[in-house]
Design a protein around this motif. Structure first.
Motif, PDB file in Angstrom:
ATOM      1  N   ASP A  31      -7.182 -13.275 -16.891  1.00  0.00           N
ATOM      2  CA  ASP A  31      -6.917 -14.027 -15.661  1.00  0.00           C
ATOM      3  C   ASP A  31      -7.943 -15.137 -15.462  1.00  0.00           C
ATOM      4  N   LEU A  32      -9.202 -14.834 -15.754  1.00  0.00           N
ATOM      5  CA  LEU A  32     -10.244 -15.845 -15.610  1.00  0.00           C
ATOM      6  C   LEU A  32     -10.022 -17.000 -16.579  1.00  0.00           C
ATOM      7  N   ASP A  33      -9.637 -16.661 -17.813  1.00  0.00           N
ATOM      8  CA  ASP A  33      -9.377 -17.711 -18.798  1.00  0.00           C
ATOM      9  C   ASP A  33      -8.232 -18.606 -18.340  1.00  0.00           C
ATOM     10  N   GLU A  34      -7.206 -17.983 -17.771  1.00  0.00           N
ATOM     11  CA  GLU A  34      -6.043 -18.748 -17.329  1.00  0.00           C
ATOM     12  C   GLU A  34      -6.380 -19.639 -16.143  1.00  0.00           C
ATOM     13  N   MET A  35      -7.203 -19.122 -15.249  1.00  0.00           N
ATOM     14  CA  MET A  35      -7.572 -19.895 -14.064  1.00  0.00           C
ATOM     15  C   MET A  35      -8.527 -21.030 -14.404  1.00  0.00           C
ATOM     16  N   GLY A  36      -9.347 -20.789 -15.415  1.00  0.00           N
ATOM     17  CA  GLY A  36     -10.353 -21.782 -15.750  1.00  0.00           C
ATOM     18  C   GLY A  36     -11.598 -21.548 -14.922  1.00  0.00           C
ATOM     19  N   SER A  37     -12.733 -21.885 -15.465  1.00  0.00           N
ATOM     20  CA  SER A  37     -13.996 -21.615 -14.783  1.00  0.00           C
ATOM     21  C   SER A  37     -14.479 -22.780 -13.932  1.00  0.00           C
ATOM     22  N   SER A  38     -13.746 -23.865 -13.892  1.00  0.00           N
ATOM     23  CA  SER A  38     -14.174 -25.022 -13.108  1.00  0.00           C
ATOM     24  C   SER A  38     -14.025 -24.765 -11.624  1.00  0.00           C
ATOM     25  N   SER A  39     -15.090 -24.954 -10.869  1.00  0.00           N
ATOM     26  CA  SER A  39     -15.060 -24.713  -9.428  1.00  0.00           C
ATOM     27  C   SER A  39     -14.280 -25.785  -8.686  1.00  0.00           C
ATOM     28  N   THR A  40     -13.896 -26.846  -9.386  1.00  0.00           N
ATOM     29  CA  THR A  40     -13.138 -27.916  -8.734  1.00  0.00           C
ATOM     30  C   THR A  40     -11.641 -27.782  -8.973  1.00  0.00           C
ATOM     31  N   GLY A  41     -11.238 -26.779  -9.759  1.00  0.00           N
ATOM     32  CA  GLY A  41      -9.822 -26.600 -10.052  1.00  0.00           C
ATOM     33  C   GLY A  41      -9.055 -26.126  -8.838  1.00  0.00           C
ATOM     34  N   LYS A  42      -7.759 -26.433  -8.803  1.00  0.00           N
ATOM     35  CA  LYS A  42      -6.926 -26.043  -7.674  1.00  0.00           C
ATOM     36  C   LYS A  42      -6.739 -24.532  -7.604  1.00  0.00           C
ATOM     37  N   SER A  43      -6.942 -23.862  -8.745  1.00  0.00           N
ATOM     38  CA  SER A  43      -6.738 -22.421  -8.766  1.00  0.00           C
ATOM     39  C   SER A  43      -8.056 -21.662  -8.650  1.00  0.00           C
ATOM     40  N   TRP A  44      -9.053 -22.299  -8.097  1.00  0.00           N
ATOM     41  CA  TRP A  44     -10.365 -21.651  -7.969  1.00  0.00           C
ATOM     42  C   TRP A  44     -10.952 -21.986  -6.607  1.00  0.00           C
ATOM     43  N   ALA A  52     -12.822 -11.823  -6.638  1.00  0.00           N
ATOM     44  CA  ALA A  52     -12.013 -12.171  -5.470  1.00  0.00           C
ATOM     45  C   ALA A  52     -11.017 -13.276  -5.805  1.00  0.00           C
ATOM     46  N   ASN A  53     -11.423 -14.239  -6.619  1.00  0.00           N
ATOM     47  CA  ASN A  53     -10.514 -15.307  -7.028  1.00  0.00           C
ATOM     48  C   ASN A  53      -9.319 -14.755  -7.797  1.00  0.00           C
ATOM     49  N   VAL A  54      -9.588 -13.820  -8.697  1.00  0.00           N
ATOM     50  CA  VAL A  54      -8.501 -13.228  -9.479  1.00  0.00           C
ATOM     51  C   VAL A  54      -7.527 -12.490  -8.567  1.00  0.00           C
ATOM     52  N   VAL A  55      -8.060 -11.702  -7.632  1.00  0.00           N
ATOM     53  CA  VAL A  55      -7.206 -10.926  -6.732  1.00  0.00           C
ATOM     54  C   VAL A  55      -6.373 -11.846  -5.846  1.00  0.00           C
ATOM     55  N   ILE A  56      -6.997 -12.868  -5.282  1.00  0.00           N
ATOM     56  CA  ILE A  56      -6.264 -13.763  -4.381  1.00  0.00           C
ATOM     57  C   ILE A  56      -5.220 -14.566  -5.154  1.00  0.00           C
ATOM     58  N   ARG A  57      -5.511 -14.866  -6.399  1.00  0.00           N
ATOM     59  CA  ARG A  57      -4.502 -15.546  -7.218  1.00  0.00           C
ATOM     60  C   ARG A  57      -3.284 -14.646  -7.414  1.00  0.00           C
ATOM     61  N   LYS A  58      -3.526 -13.357  -7.650  1.00  0.00           N
ATOM     62  CA  LYS A  58      -2.413 -12.417  -7.802  1.00  0.00           C
ATOM     63  C   LYS A  58      -1.630 -12.291  -6.497  1.00  0.00           C
ATOM     64  N   CYS A  59      -2.354 -12.288  -5.384  1.00  0.00           N
ATOM     65  CA  CYS A  59      -1.684 -12.220  -4.081  1.00  0.00           C
ATOM     66  C   CYS A  59      -0.821 -13.459  -3.852  1.00  0.00           C
ATOM     67  N   SER A  60      -1.343 -14.615  -4.235  1.00  0.00           N
ATOM     68  CA  SER A  60      -0.588 -15.856  -4.034  1.00  0.00           C
ATOM     69  C   SER A  60       0.708 -15.847  -4.844  1.00  0.00           C
ATOM     70  N   ILE A  62       2.437 -13.144  -5.461  1.00  0.00           N
ATOM     71  CA  ILE A  62       3.340 -12.259  -4.725  1.00  0.00           C
ATOM     72  C   ILE A  62       4.026 -13.021  -3.595  1.00  0.00           C
ATOM     73  N   PHE A  63       3.268 -13.895  -2.915  1.00  0.00           N
ATOM     74  CA  PHE A  63       3.828 -14.680  -1.811  1.00  0.00           C
ATOM     75  C   PHE A  63       4.614 -15.890  -2.299  1.00  0.00           C
ATOM     76  N   GLY A  64       4.353 -16.301  -3.539  1.00  0.00           N
ATOM     77  CA  GLY A  64       5.027 -17.478  -4.073  1.00  0.00           C
ATOM     78  C   GLY A  64       4.479 -18.782  -3.530  1.00  0.00           C
ATOM     79  N   ILE A  65       3.186 -18.778  -3.167  1.00  0.00           N
ATOM     80  CA  ILE A  65       2.552 -20.004  -2.666  1.00  0.00           C
ATOM     81  C   ILE A  65       1.212 -20.194  -3.369  1.00  0.00           C
ATOM     82  N   PRO A  66       0.686 -21.426  -3.421  1.00  0.00           N
ATOM     83  CA  PRO A  66      -0.611 -21.671  -4.065  1.00  0.00           C
ATOM     84  C   PRO A  66      -1.753 -21.006  -3.299  1.00  0.00           C
ATOM     85  N   MET A  67      -2.866 -20.818  -3.982  1.00  0.00           N
ATOM     86  CA  MET A  67      -4.028 -20.202  -3.353  1.00  0.00           C
ATOM     87  C   MET A  67      -4.543 -21.025  -2.178  1.00  0.00           C
ATOM     88  N   ASN A  68      -4.559 -22.347  -2.344  1.00  0.00           N
ATOM     89  CA  ASN A  68      -5.077 -23.178  -1.253  1.00  0.00           C
ATOM     90  C   ASN A  68      -4.178 -23.115  -0.022  1.00  0.00           C
TER      91      ASN A  68
END
Length: 303
Positions: A31-44, A52-60, A62-68
């Motif tokens: 999951d971390l590799d897929e998200m990327g380690s850049s703190s400026t990415g939209k998925s971080w 926490a980032n990995v968990v919230i990404r999984k939650c997003s 489930i909801f079908g919406i972006p993390m932001n």
């Protein structure tokens, strides 16, 4: 190899310094590799820990919406005290976790879903270290554990797994051999066994077994033992012992003695009426010898 070199290498192995050579990448690493380690990415989200980032990404997902977008919803719905910087990461994490779990448990057979089991455990780990400033590890491998407070907070959101009354007891049993820290392997086995027990209970409750006796009070079968003729339940009355099968419902015990090709009329041991009765674990054995502890003693003025 010199003795000093050997000693140094043995020390490194004991400390786990070479663990990365044989370590299999976990789902968390992927999951971390897929998200990327850049703190400026939209998925971080930079204010949150990797877990926490990995968990919230999984939650997003489930909801079908972006993390932001999920974060914007939290900002709009939460009070100012909930969004205070000191507790922002954990409160935002809980907001996402509880909403995601509320949706997930509406799906039939969710306990049997490996992804659901991983998600709930990851939530516990992330709950302990939600903020970017609280990063205790670089990856979530097989040695990552969860504590009592995290288990109580997350598992209690799924009533079939735990609740506020029994949480401490369940956690104590699950961590009795691991120093009070919960391993995923143990947690996964617990949920697997729980799912099997629920399926068994459902099948037994829908069974026609003793339906004529159970219907009046709507009794549910909790356990049925002695159905294999070579492994019967023994009813001891005085020095006599009768083989048969035993049915436990949410109201009573029913014992049916074996006959040649069938069973005798069930004998009722009522557990629900206000009787002067005593039910306790007991030792039993041939001719009254106290050898085996898998027995129940029942005494009542109604017998």
């Amino acid at each position: 190899m010199g003795s000093k070199s050997r000693t140094m290498l043995e020390g490194l192995v004991k400390q786990g310094s070479f663990k990365w050579l044989t370590k299999t990448p976990s789902s968390f690493d992927e999951d971390l590799d897929e998200m990327g380690s850049s703190s400026t990415g939209k998925s971080w989200l930079p204010e949150l820990s990797p877990a926490a980032n990995v968990v919230i990404r999984k939650c997003s997902k489930i909801f079908g919406i972006p993390m932001n977008q999920l974060q914007e919803n939290f900002e709009a719905e939460a009070s100012e005290s909930i969004k205070h910087k000191s507790q922002y990461a954990r409160n935002f994490l809980e907001y996402c976790c509880f909403r995601a779990l509320a949706l997930s448990i509406q799906v039939n057979g969710y306990l049997g879903d490996k992804q659901f089991r991983h998600l709930t455990f990851d939530m516990m780990v992330a709950w302990e270290f939600p903020a970017a400033s609280s990063q205790p590890f670089a990856s979530m491998d097989e040695d990552v554990t969860a504590g009592l407070e995290a288990f109580s907070r997350i598992a209690s959101a799924v009533p079939i797994i735990s609740n506020a009354i029994v949480t401490d007891s369940i956690f104590g049993v699950l961590t009795s051999s691991t120093g009070g820290r919960l391993l995923f392997s143990v947690y996964d086995k617990y949920l697997t066994c729980l799912e099997r027990a629920i399926k068994k209970f459902k099948n037994q409750s829908e069974s026609s077994h003793l339906s004529a006796l159970r219907t009046a009070r709507g009794e549910k079968i909790l356990e049925l033992d002695g159905t294999v003729t070579t492994q019967p339940v023994l009813e001891h009355v005085g020095i006599s012992a009768w083989p048969g099968r035993l049915t436990l419902t949410d109201h009573a015990l029913y014992f049916e003695a074996h006959r040649v090709v069938s069973y005798d009329k069930p004998k009722l041991y009522d557990l629900s009426d206000d009787l002067n009765q005593i039910v306790r674990p007991e030792l039993t054995g041939p001719w009254g010898t106290r050898l085996f502890d898998k027995a129940v003693s029942y005494k009542s003025v109604s017998l």
